[in-house]
Design an enzyme around this catalytic site. Structure first.
Site, short mmCIF file in Angstrom:
data_model
loop_
_atom_site.label_atom_id
_atom_site.label_comp_id
_atom_site.label_asym_id
_atom_site.label_seq_id
_atom_site.Cartn_x
_atom_site.Cartn_y
_atom_site.Cartn_z
N CYS A 7 0.84 -1.21 0.00
CA CYS A 7 0.00 0.00 0.00
C CYS A 7 0.88 1.25 0.00
O CYS A 7 0.54 2.25 -0.64
CB CYS A 7 -0.94 0.00 1.21
SG CYS A 7 -2.34 -1.14 1.02
N ASP A 30 10.04 -7.11 -8.63
CA ASP A 30 10.32 -7.77 -7.35
C ASP A 30 11.74 -7.38 -6.92
O ASP A 30 12.66 -7.45 -7.74
CB ASP A 30 10.18 -9.29 -7.51
CG ASP A 30 10.13 -10.02 -6.19
OD1 ASP A 30 11.06 -9.83 -5.36
OD2 ASP A 30 9.17 -10.79 -5.97
N HIS A 46 -6.44 -2.98 -1.01
CA HIS A 46 -5.74 -3.87 -0.09
C HIS A 46 -6.62 -5.07 0.26
O HIS A 46 -7.62 -4.93 0.98
CB HIS A 46 -5.33 -3.16 1.21
CG HIS A 46 -4.64 -4.09 2.16
ND1 HIS A 46 -3.28 -4.24 2.19
CD2 HIS A 46 -5.14 -4.96 3.07
CE1 HIS A 46 -2.97 -5.16 3.09
NE2 HIS A 46 -4.09 -5.61 3.65
N HIS A 97 -0.74 -8.60 1.02
CA HIS A 97 -1.46 -7.80 0.01
C HIS A 97 -1.33 -8.62 -1.28
O HIS A 97 -0.21 -8.88 -1.74
CB HIS A 97 -0.80 -6.42 -0.11
CG HIS A 97 -1.49 -5.48 -1.05
ND1 HIS A 97 -1.83 -4.19 -0.70
CD2 HIS A 97 -1.86 -5.62 -2.35
CE1 HIS A 97 -2.42 -3.59 -1.73
NE2 HIS A 97 -2.42 -4.44 -2.75
N HIS A 99 -0.70 -10.28 -4.59
CA HIS A 99 0.19 -9.94 -5.70
C HIS A 99 0.39 -11.17 -6.57
O HIS A 99 0.49 -12.29 -6.09
CB HIS A 99 1.53 -9.38 -5.22
CG HIS A 99 2.22 -10.18 -4.16
ND1 HIS A 99 1.77 -10.26 -2.86
CD2 HIS A 99 3.34 -10.93 -4.22
CE1 HIS A 99 2.58 -11.03 -2.16
NE2 HIS A 99 3.54 -11.46 -2.96
N HIS A 101 2.76 -12.95 -9.20
CA HIS A 101 4.13 -12.98 -9.70
C HIS A 101 4.13 -13.34 -11.18
O HIS A 101 3.41 -14.26 -11.61
CB HIS A 101 4.96 -14.03 -8.96
CG HIS A 101 5.28 -13.67 -7.55
ND1 HIS A 101 6.39 -12.94 -7.20
CD2 HIS A 101 4.63 -13.94 -6.39
CE1 HIS A 101 6.42 -12.79 -5.88
NE2 HIS A 101 5.35 -13.38 -5.36
ZN ZN Z 1 -1.78 -3.34 1.17
#
Ligand code: ZN
Length: 140
Positions: A7, A30, A46, A97, A99, A101
């Site tokens: 965030c 990354d 989020h 959070h 994500h 890849h």
């Molecule tokens: Zn977050």
């Protein structure tokens, strides 16, 4: 969310190597890349897991994933990609959070397929596994 590093990246409170941004998602390199161009796509909202992401945002997040694949293909000409989500601590999720890849892959790069992530086959037959799942679908 206050203590979420992703965030903070989204809010530009801490620096990151952002390669793509939309109104619903952001793509950053990354900081511990597994391969050249290893990127993560984050929803701006989020949430910890894909299940918590509102349905009307999923489309935009995966459109960003598609765009990033195209960008990385043009930039590095990989021979393939591994695309994946580590969901929850047991699966290796370090930042809570969501994500996705996107890891560029090349033949003989030393990596494996998704099948190499874990080897924990069920004791039941796949037919029994299917029956367990079908019995639970009714409750969702
Ligand atoms: Zn977050």
């Amino acid at each position: 969310m206050d203590n979420c590093i992703f965030c903070k990246i989204i809010n530009k409170e801490i620096p990151a190597e952002i390669i793509y941004e939309t109104e619903k998602a952001i793509a950053v390199l990354d900081i511990h890349p597994c391969a050249r161009g290893h990127t993560m796509v984050l929803p701006l909202t989020h949430v910890e897991t894909l299940v918590e992401l509102p349905d009307n945002e999923i489309e935009f997040v995966f459109k960003a994933v598609k765009k990033v694949i195209e960008i990385l293909q043009k930039s590095f000409e990989p021979e393939g990609f591994t695309i994946g989500i580590n969901q929850k601590e047991a699966a290796g999720q370090a930042i809570k959070h969501l994500h996705i890849h996107i890891i560029p892959r090349w033949k003989n790069d030393g990596g494996g397929s998704i099948h190499s992530v874990v080897h924990n086959p069920p004791k039941e037959s796949i037919q029994e596994i299917r029956n367990i799942i079908l019995n639970n679908i009714k409750e969702i």
